[in-house]
Design a protein around this motif. Structure first.
Motif, PDB file in Angstrom:
ATOM      1  N   ALA A 182       0.910  -1.063  -0.016  1.00  9.15           N
ATOM      2  CA  ALA A 182      -0.112   0.135  -0.127  1.00  9.15           C
ATOM      3  C   ALA A 182       0.998   1.450  -0.070  1.00  9.15           C
ATOM      4  O   ALA A 182       1.394   1.619   1.066  1.00  9.15           O
ATOM      5  N   GLU A 190      -7.041   3.476  -4.796  1.00  7.30           N
ATOM      6  CA  GLU A 190      -7.064   1.934  -4.646  1.00  7.30           C
ATOM      7  C   GLU A 190      -6.075   1.924  -3.253  1.00  7.30           C
ATOM      8  O   GLU A 190      -6.148   0.931  -2.361  1.00  7.30           O
ATOM      9  N   ARG A 212      -6.463   0.035   0.081  1.00  6.12           N
ATOM     10  CA  ARG A 212      -5.792  -1.055   0.655  1.00  6.12           C
ATOM     11  C   ARG A 212      -4.925  -0.858   1.813  1.00  6.12           C
ATOM     12  O   ARG A 212      -4.961  -1.817   2.707  1.00  6.12           O
ATOM     13  N   GLU A 223      -5.514  -3.084   5.275  1.00  2.00           N
ATOM     14  CA  GLU A 223      -4.571  -3.818   5.625  1.00  2.00           C
ATOM     15  C   GLU A 223      -4.250  -3.614   7.002  1.00  2.00           C
ATOM     16  O   GLU A 223      -3.860  -4.434   7.832  1.00  2.00           O
TER      17      GLU A 223
END
Length: 443
Positions: free
Chosen positions: A26, A233, A237, A241
């Motif tokens: 990420a 995105e 993410r 996470e």
């Protein structure tokens, strides 16, 4: 280096290997997150400072003409506190909305509500036109501001804290806090310009409304700037996470509810000082007529610059001695400042200006690391919701009633009330830091 909030390893924290994996997958740079925090928070602080300044310069005349100027300010400050009461309710409501829809939808609704509530105040007729309805609508819009601000939590401060190198956490934590003096500076400068350029009757009639209109435009810009980051995105993410997603309020309280209060009180000295150097001096000095409104606003703009330097200094110091030690040191300095506050604020122009400038410098130094008490005590999967609620209660307990309490008690008992108020905040901070250390030692 001293153990800091962010250094405390909770059971849900990731290992160094996990952190490396997350950084690799990420790719949201800490600097990019910090920019998002500054832009987003600046618009919120601007909205709130516009209202706070208007509580002194406008609302006593427009909405409470039947009261003395002092009582009009006190009633205005009572309405001022409504937003801080509403914030936890807004957080709870919009957390539910995010779980049902999405983070982007929640943020869009919250910021449009914030801007609309602020702009709505600009259209309000005064008490002389619609009577008590004007006061009721002002209180209603103020409550909506608090609901919207609670809903505007985007998790960026938590993500920033978890994505920075351990040796640079103090530096990156302070970057997001720069939005407070920036928002205050813009609000003060706009009011200074209008108050200086317009006749008093024009300012009271229509001039004061422009900053409230501007607030809506600033919120729209801030919305798109934040959405540009939070809907990507990579950001999504990274949040997933890190398990930075909203959970139910009740499960969070049952699991680690005590951390809400430890975190809220850990930075109380900073929050207590917040409105005592920004909003309260304007009310006290203008009531005493020792300086003009324009002179006070000009000094406070310079004070905001001093606050920026204080925030930057906090980041440098915190990375050297630890964030908890920095917060404790800042609280002790605020305690010393509190002892001199009555003499400074009750003195002549030079002494009053010194109160504002020194106060802003100390505020910056303490507030620069205040976010550490908000983002670090929770298990990872509780941190998104826990950080939001901790921030809400820190503002409510420390800052929400500060102008009302300080002005009311000072008018009755003298400026020694300011010292007592600040010293109580210092005591709470030092006690909370000690409790936090004891809790960390047990884990």
């Amino acid at each position: 280096m001293s153990t800091t909030f962010e250094d405390q390893r909770e059971p849900g924290d990731f290992s160094h290997e996990d952190i490396g994996r997350i950084h690799a997958q990420a790719k949201v740079a800490p600097g990019e997150i910090a920019i998002g925090v500054v832009i987003g928070r600046t618009s919120e602080y601007f909205d709130f400072f516009v209202f706070g300044i208007a509580c002194v310069l406008v609302f006593p005349t427009v909405f409470f003409p039947f009261e003395s100027r002092l009582d009009g300010m006190l009633l205005s400050f009572a309405i001022f506190s409504l937003a801080f009461i509403a914030r936890p309710f807004g957080t709870t409501l919009f957390m539910t909305a995010q779980r049902r829809w999405s983070r982007g939808t929640k943020l869009t609704i919250a910021l449009f509500l914030l801007g609309s509530a602020t702009a709505g105040m600009a259209f309000l007729p005064g008490y002389g036109v619609i009577g008590s309805w004007a006061i009721g609508l002002l209180a209603f819009f103020r409550f909506l501001q608090g609901i919207a601000l609670g809903g505007s939590w985007d998790g960026l401060p938590s993500l920033l804290a978890l994505n920075t190198p351990p040796e640079r956490r103090g530096w990156y934590a302070m970057l997001g806090q720069l939005s407070a003096p920036i928002g205050f500076m813009i609000a003060s400068a706009l009011f200074l310009f209008l108050h200086a350029e317009l006749a008093q009757d024009d300012f009271i009639d229509w001039g004061w409304r422009y900053p409230f209109f501007v607030a809506f435009a600033i919120n729209v810009v801030a919305l798109f700037a934040r959405l540009r980051l939070v809907v990507t995105e990579e950001y999504t993410r990274a949040m997933e996470e890190r398990e930075l997603e909203p959970i139910g309020i009740i499960p969070m309280i049952e699991r680690q509810g005590y951390n809400i209060f430890v975190g809220a009180f850990a930075a109380l000295a900073s929050y207590a000082l917040f409105h005592l150097v920004s909003i309260f001096p304007l009310s006290w000095i203008t009531l005493g007529t020792t300086q003009s409104v324009n002179e006070v606003l000009a000094v406070q703009i310079v004070g905001a610059v001093a606050g920026i330097f204080g925030i930057i200094a906090s980041g440098i110091v915190a990375d050297r001695i630890g964030r908890r030690t920095t917060l404790g040191t800042a609280a002790a300095l605020i305690g010393v400042f509190a002892l001199f506050a009555p003499w400074l604020l009750g003195g002549g122009k030079a002494a009053q200006d010194a109160f504002i400038l020194i106060g802003f410098l100390l505020l910056g130094f303490s507030y620069g690391q205040a976010a550490g008490s908000v983002t670090s005590n929770f298990e990872i999967h509780l941190r998104y919701t826990g950080a939001a609620l901790t921030s809400d209660f820190a503002w409510l307990i420390g800052a929400g009633f500060a102008p009302l309490v300080a002005l009311g008690l000072s008018a009755r008992f003298g400026l020694v009330a300011v010292s007592v108020y600040l010293l109580s905040g210092v005591a709470c901070t030092l006690l909370a830091l000690r409790v936090n250390r004891a809790l960390a030692a047990k884990e």
